[in-house]
Design a protein around this motif. Structure first.
Motif, PDB file in Angstrom:
ATOM      1  N   ALA A  25      -7.023   5.049  12.672  1.00  0.00           N
ATOM      2  CA  ALA A  25      -5.665   4.618  12.311  1.00  0.00           C
ATOM      3  C   ALA A  25      -5.669   3.140  11.923  1.00  0.00           C
ATOM      4  N   PRO A  26      -4.910   2.786  10.885  1.00  0.00           N
ATOM      5  CA  PRO A  26      -4.823   1.368  10.525  1.00  0.00           C
ATOM      6  C   PRO A  26      -4.108   0.574  11.623  1.00  0.00           C
ATOM      7  N   ALA A  32       2.833   8.105   9.651  1.00  0.00           N
ATOM      8  CA  ALA A  32       3.533   8.336  10.923  1.00  0.00           C
ATOM      9  C   ALA A  32       4.142   7.028  11.445  1.00  0.00           C
ATOM     10  N   ASP A  33       3.397   5.936  11.296  1.00  0.00           N
ATOM     11  CA  ASP A  33       3.923   4.630  11.724  1.00  0.00           C
ATOM     12  C   ASP A  33       5.186   4.284  10.941  1.00  0.00           C
ATOM     13  N   GLU A  42       1.238  -0.917   6.843  1.00  0.00           N
ATOM     14  CA  GLU A  42       0.939  -0.506   5.463  1.00  0.00           C
ATOM     15  C   GLU A  42      -0.561  -0.306   5.355  1.00  0.00           C
ATOM     16  N   LEU A  43      -0.961   0.644   4.515  1.00  0.00           N
ATOM     17  CA  LEU A  43      -2.384   0.892   4.272  1.00  0.00           C
ATOM     18  C   LEU A  43      -2.604   0.957   2.765  1.00  0.00           C
ATOM     19  N   VAL A  44      -3.438   0.040   2.278  1.00  0.00           N
ATOM     20  CA  VAL A  44      -3.706  -0.040   0.841  1.00  0.00           C
ATOM     21  C   VAL A  44      -5.218  -0.034   0.662  1.00  0.00           C
TER      22      VAL A  44
END
Ligand SMILES: NC(=O)c1ccc[n+]([C@@H]2O[C@H](COP(=O)([O-])OP(=O)(O)OC[C@H]3O[C@@H](n4cnc5c(N)ncnc54)[C@H](OP(=O)(O)O)[C@@H]3O)[C@@H](O)[C@H]2O)c1
Length: 180
Positions: free
Chosen positions: A53-54, A80-81, A89-91
């Motif tokens: 998970a980030p 989910a977050d 955020e995930l980039v």
């Protein structure tokens, strides 16, 4: 930009894709320092996190050579977050340049390079500050290392915290600045 790293003796940072040492007071320092900020990391480091998970409530910029390696678990955890009202955020980015472009409008002191070894080396020329937690944990078996900042002649130790101890491991929070 700022690098943040925990190093054992000989500047060792990892073994078999995992941290050499889990040091809770350093984890807390890491969380407090980076919360709400942007963190740049390599795909191996993201995969080393629990459930891949980030980091919560941070913008995670992850370098990846091959987009086929993007993990659904990581995307699902970020989604989910968000659904829970967090600012996670995930980039994914494919290159150094793409990462630099992604942070070009972010204040430099809000961008943290968090590893692993390949990413630390790649971004070090773009950083002026390194937050290094030195610990005396033995580095036998380590397979990833941080550059020895003092041997390069390009860095100075600008802050050295008091020695502290946690379950037999001694550590200090230090700061290095690039020599002008
Ligand atoms: N002690 C600490 O503070 C600390 C902090 C973080 C990590 N670590 C440790 O460091 C180790 C991981 O370091 P590592 O060097 O093996 O892995 P890493 O830097 O986390 O990730 C390497 C991966 O990032 C991607 N990548 C790297 N350079 C790239 C580029 N120029 N363009 C596009 N993608 C790029 C590639 O992903 P793909 O191959 O997937 O495409 C590469 O395999 C682990 O043991 C970890 O626990 C320690």
């Amino acid at each position: 930009m700022i690098e943040i790293v925990n190093v054992s003796s000989n500047w060792a940072i990892g073994k078999k894709g995992q941290l050499l040492l889990h040091l809770p007071p350093d984890m807390q320092y890491f969380r407090e320092t980076t919360r709400g900020k942007t963190c740049i990391m390599g795909s191996t480091t993201l995969e080393s996190f629990p459930h891949m998970a980030p980091l919560k409530d941070r913008k995670n910029i992850v370098l990846i050579d091959d987009e086929k390696k993007i993990r659904p678990e990581s995307l699902a955890a970020a989604a989910a977050d968000k659904a829970a009202g967090r600012t996670t955020e995930l980039v994914y980015v494919p290159s150094l340049q793409a990462a630099l472009d992604a942070v070009k409008d972010t204040p430099k002191d809000e961008v943290f390079v968090i590893g692993g070894a390949s990413i630390y080396r790649l971004f070090l020329p773009y950083c002026d500050t390194c937050l290094v937690t030195h610990n005396d944990y033995p580095s036998e078996g380590a397979d990833t290392f941080y550059p020895d900042l003092l041997s390069s002649g390009e860095w100075k130790l600008s802050y050295e915290g008091e020695e502290q101890a946690y379950e037999g491991v001694t550590y200090r929070f230090c700061r290095y600045e690039r020599l002008q």
